[in-house]
Scaffold this motif. Structure first.
Motif, mmCIF file in Angstrom:
data_model
loop_
_atom_site.group_PDB
_atom_site.id
_atom_site.type_symbol
_atom_site.label_atom_id
_atom_site.label_comp_id
_atom_site.label_asym_id
_atom_site.label_seq_id
_atom_site.Cartn_x
_atom_site.Cartn_y
_atom_site.Cartn_z
ATOM 1 N N ALA A 6 -17.127 -9.188 7.916
ATOM 2 C CA ALA A 6 -17.216 -9.605 6.525
ATOM 3 C C ALA A 6 -17.752 -11.014 6.373
ATOM 4 O O ALA A 6 -18.188 -11.412 5.291
ATOM 5 N N PHE A 7 -17.767 -11.790 7.469
ATOM 6 C CA PHE A 7 -18.190 -13.169 7.375
ATOM 7 C C PHE A 7 -19.611 -13.387 7.888
ATOM 8 O O PHE A 7 -20.075 -14.513 7.946
ATOM 9 N N LEU A 8 -20.298 -12.321 8.257
ATOM 10 C CA LEU A 8 -21.664 -12.495 8.732
ATOM 11 C C LEU A 8 -22.548 -13.030 7.620
ATOM 12 O O LEU A 8 -22.460 -12.623 6.475
ATOM 13 N N PRO A 9 -23.443 -14.007 7.941
ATOM 14 C CA PRO A 9 -24.244 -14.636 6.908
ATOM 15 C C PRO A 9 -25.280 -13.696 6.332
ATOM 16 O O PRO A 9 -25.835 -12.839 7.017
ATOM 17 N N ALA A 10 -25.549 -13.876 5.042
ATOM 18 C CA ALA A 10 -26.578 -13.078 4.379
ATOM 19 C C ALA A 10 -27.959 -13.635 4.647
ATOM 20 O O ALA A 10 -28.965 -12.964 4.434
ATOM 21 N N THR A 11 -28.018 -14.901 5.069
ATOM 22 C CA THR A 11 -29.296 -15.538 5.329
ATOM 23 C C THR A 11 -29.276 -16.154 6.706
ATOM 24 O O THR A 11 -28.256 -16.236 7.367
ATOM 25 N N GLY A 12 -30.428 -16.653 7.125
ATOM 26 C CA GLY A 12 -30.535 -17.304 8.416
ATOM 27 C C GLY A 12 -31.484 -16.544 9.303
ATOM 28 O O GLY A 12 -31.258 -15.401 9.641
ATOM 29 N N ALA A 13 -32.582 -17.181 9.665
ATOM 30 C CA ALA A 13 -33.586 -16.513 10.477
ATOM 31 C C ALA A 13 -34.418 -17.553 11.185
ATOM 32 O O ALA A 13 -34.441 -18.731 10.819
ATOM 33 N N ALA A 14 -35.108 -17.132 12.205
ATOM 34 C CA ALA A 14 -36.061 -17.964 12.918
ATOM 35 C C ALA A 14 -37.245 -17.089 13.272
ATOM 36 O O ALA A 14 -37.204 -15.860 13.101
ATOM 37 N N PHE A 15 -38.304 -17.708 13.743
ATOM 38 C CA PHE A 15 -39.467 -16.948 14.150
ATOM 39 C C PHE A 15 -39.417 -16.683 15.644
ATOM 40 O O PHE A 15 -39.225 -17.603 16.451
ATOM 41 N N ALA A 16 -39.546 -15.420 16.032
ATOM 42 C CA ALA A 16 -39.610 -15.059 17.435
ATOM 43 C C ALA A 16 -40.968 -15.453 17.995
ATOM 44 O O ALA A 16 -41.884 -15.838 17.265
ATOM 45 N N GLN A 17 -41.140 -15.347 19.310
ATOM 46 C CA GLN A 17 -42.385 -15.763 19.940
ATOM 47 C C GLN A 17 -43.574 -14.964 19.445
ATOM 48 O O GLN A 17 -44.693 -15.473 19.400
ATOM 49 N N ASP A 18 -43.360 -13.723 19.031
ATOM 50 C CA ASP A 18 -44.469 -12.918 18.541
ATOM 51 C C ASP A 18 -44.739 -13.129 17.054
ATOM 52 O O ASP A 18 -45.564 -12.437 16.455
ATOM 53 N N GLY A 19 -44.024 -14.070 16.436
ATOM 54 C CA GLY A 19 -44.246 -14.373 15.025
ATOM 55 C C GLY A 19 -43.373 -13.584 14.079
ATOM 56 O O GLY A 19 -43.360 -13.850 12.882
ATOM 57 N N ALA A 20 -42.622 -12.602 14.583
ATOM 58 C CA ALA A 20 -41.763 -11.803 13.722
ATOM 59 C C ALA A 20 -40.518 -12.604 13.339
ATOM 60 O O ALA A 20 -40.122 -13.545 14.016
ATOM 61 N N ILE A 21 -39.915 -12.201 12.234
ATOM 62 C CA ILE A 21 -38.681 -12.842 11.801
ATOM 63 C C ILE A 21 -37.539 -12.410 12.719
ATOM 64 O O ILE A 21 -37.340 -11.218 12.953
ATOM 65 N N ASP A 22 -36.804 -13.377 13.252
ATOM 66 C CA ASP A 22 -35.662 -13.101 14.117
ATOM 67 C C ASP A 22 -34.403 -13.511 13.352
ATOM 68 O O ASP A 22 -34.065 -14.684 13.274
ATOM 69 N N SER A 23 -33.713 -12.547 12.782
ATOM 70 C CA SER A 23 -32.570 -12.855 11.931
ATOM 71 C C SER A 23 -31.331 -13.212 12.750
ATOM 72 O O SER A 23 -31.190 -12.816 13.913
ATOM 73 N N PHE B 209 -19.190 -31.615 17.860
ATOM 74 C CA PHE B 209 -18.814 -30.219 18.017
ATOM 75 C C PHE B 209 -20.092 -29.425 18.227
ATOM 76 O O PHE B 209 -21.199 -29.925 18.037
ATOM 77 N N ARG B 210 -19.958 -28.155 18.618
ATOM 78 C CA ARG B 210 -21.135 -27.341 18.920
ATOM 79 C C ARG B 210 -21.127 -26.062 18.084
ATOM 80 O O ARG B 210 -20.071 -25.554 17.704
ATOM 81 N N VAL B 211 -22.332 -25.578 17.826
ATOM 82 C CA VAL B 211 -22.529 -24.367 17.032
ATOM 83 C C VAL B 211 -23.402 -23.405 17.826
ATOM 84 O O VAL B 211 -24.477 -23.778 18.319
ATOM 85 N N PHE B 212 -22.950 -22.151 17.935
ATOM 86 C CA PHE B 212 -23.657 -21.106 18.673
ATOM 87 C C PHE B 212 -24.275 -20.141 17.677
ATOM 88 O O PHE B 212 -23.575 -19.595 16.822
ATOM 89 N N THR B 213 -25.580 -19.911 17.793
ATOM 90 C CA THR B 213 -26.290 -18.963 16.947
ATOM 91 C C THR B 213 -26.860 -17.863 17.817
ATOM 92 O O THR B 213 -27.614 -18.136 18.762
ATOM 93 N N VAL B 214 -26.500 -16.627 17.524
ATOM 94 C CA VAL B 214 -27.013 -15.468 18.251
ATOM 95 C C VAL B 214 -27.947 -14.708 17.317
ATOM 96 O O VAL B 214 -27.547 -14.287 16.226
ATOM 97 N N PHE B 215 -29.190 -14.550 17.736
ATOM 98 C CA PHE B 215 -30.193 -13.865 16.928
ATOM 99 C C PHE B 215 -30.259 -12.384 17.297
ATOM 100 O O PHE B 215 -29.818 -11.971 18.377
#
Length: 290
Positions: free
Chosen positions: A15-32, A255-261
Motif C-alpha cells: 500500500a505504500f509503494l510510490p505512484a511516481t518515480g522513474a529513471a532512464f534505463a541504458q536503452d532509453g526506456a523508462i525504468d520505474s 542516512f541512506r536510501v535504497f531504490t530498487v527499479f
C-alpha cells in the motif's frame, strides 16, 4: 526458539509503494521504481540521552515521503545506549513521528537490557513489530531482519533461522539486515563484527544480494563504506549521533536510501541531514540480475 519466530509482513507494504518515480534505463526506456526505503543507523548517544541526529533524519525522511519517494524505514539497531529506559523514552517521539512504517532490529546496545523492554518500545514505534527477527516482502525483494542473540553475535540456531529464510525466499533476491556484518568485511574496522564462522554459509547463498549493517559508526568520508565481496554487496549505515571510525574527531549525521527499479537495478543514496540533495560522492549502484 524464544523470540525467533517468523513474522511475515507483506501486504501492508504494498500500500505504500510510490505512484511516481522513474529513471532512464541504458536503452532509453523508462525504468520505474519498484520500491524505495530509508535506513537509519546507530544512535545510542552519550553522555546525555539527546537525539538531534535521529530527529533531523526523521524530518528529512518525512520530507522525502511527502514527494512519494519513501515506502518504509528500516533501523539497524543500537538506538538506546545500554538499553536504558530514558534512552528508549527520549527516542520514541521522533520514531513515532515517522510518516512511513518503521521496522527496526536490535543491536548490541539493546542487549544491555532485556528483549522484553526492546519489544515494548518497538511496539510503540510500529505495532506490527512483535518479534526481534522477521521478514518483509517489498517489491521484488525479501528483507530478512535479523537481530543478534547477544552483543552483535548470532548463535547456531539463529544462523539456521536466517538460512531458512534466505533459502525459502529463492529465487527472490534477499537483503539481509543485521546490526553487524561478519568480521573482516570493512577494512577500517576489520576486527569487529559477527564471529560465528557459519555466517559465511549465509553469504554464500546465491540469492543473497546485500548485507545492510551499522554498528561501526563509520565516517562515510574517510572509510570504505560500500563494497562487493564475491556476489554480495555490503552497505554500511552510518551512526546518527556519534562517529567512532576512523576516530571521533568529526561527526556528520547521515542516512541512506535504497531504490530498487523494475529493471533490477539498485541505487543507494546517502543524505546528510538538513540537505535535501543526496551526496553524489557516496552513491552506490548494483544489479539484482548479476
Amino acid at each position: 526458539m524464544a523470540n525467533r519466530f517468523l513474522a511475515r509482513v507483506a501486504a501492508t507494504l504494498l500500500a505504500f509503494l510510490p505512484a511516481t518515480g522513474a529513471a532512464f534505463a541504458q536503452d532509453g526506456a523508462i525504468d520505474s521504481v519498484s520500491v524505495r526505503f530509508a535506513v537509519l543507523g546507530d544512535a545510542e548517544p552519550k553522555p546525555c540521552a539527546l537525539f538531534p541526529g535521529v530527529e533531523a533524519a526523521v524530518r528529512d525522511v518525512n520530507a522525502l515521503a511527502e514527494t512519494g519517494q519513501i515506502d518504509f524505514v528500516l533501523g539497524v539497531g543500537d538506538l538506546a545506549h545500554k538499553g536504558t529506559e530514558i534512552q528508549y523514552e527520549n527516542v520514541t517521539p521522533a520514531l513515532q513521528s515517522l510518516t512511513r512504517p518503521f521496522y527496526p532490529i536490535m543491536g548490541n546496545e539493546e542487549h544491555g537490557d532485556t528483549v522484553e523492554r526492546y519489544l515494548e518500545f518497538a511496539g510503540q514505534w510500529n505495532p506490527d513489530v512483535t518479534e526481534v527477527s522477521y521478514t518483509l516482502e517489498a517489491g521484488p525483494l525479501t528483507l530478512v531482519m535479523a537481530s543478534p542473540d547477544f552483543s552483535r553475535q548470532f548463535n547456531d540456531e539463529s544462523i539456521d533461522w536466517i538460512l531458512e529464510q534466505v533459502r525459502g525466499a529463492a529465487p527472490r533476491p534477499v537483503f539481509l539486515v543485521v546490526h553487524a556484518a561478519q568480521m573482516g568485511v570493512y577494512p577500517d574496522s576489520p576486527d569487529k563484527g559477527v564471529e560465528n564462522p557459519r555466517f559465511l554459509e549465509i553469504v554464500a547463498e546465491p540469492n543473497l544480494a546485500a548485507v545492510i549493517s551499522g554498528d561501526l559508526h563509520m565516517d562515510m568520508d574517510r572509510v570504505v563504506h560500500s563494497r562487493q565481496i564475491e556476489h554480495v554487496h555490503y552497505l554500511h549505515i552510518p551512526g546518527l549521533e556519534r562517529t567512532k571510525v576512523p576516530d571521533e574527531t568529526s561527526h556528520t549525521p547521515m542516512f541512506r536510501v535504497f531504490t530498487v527499479f523494475d529493471s533490477g537495478e539498485v541505487q543507494v543514496d546517502t543524505f546528510e541531514t538538513g540537505n535535501p540533495e543526496s551526496l553524489a560522492r557516496h552513491e552506490y549502484r548494483f544489479s539484482l540480475l548479476q
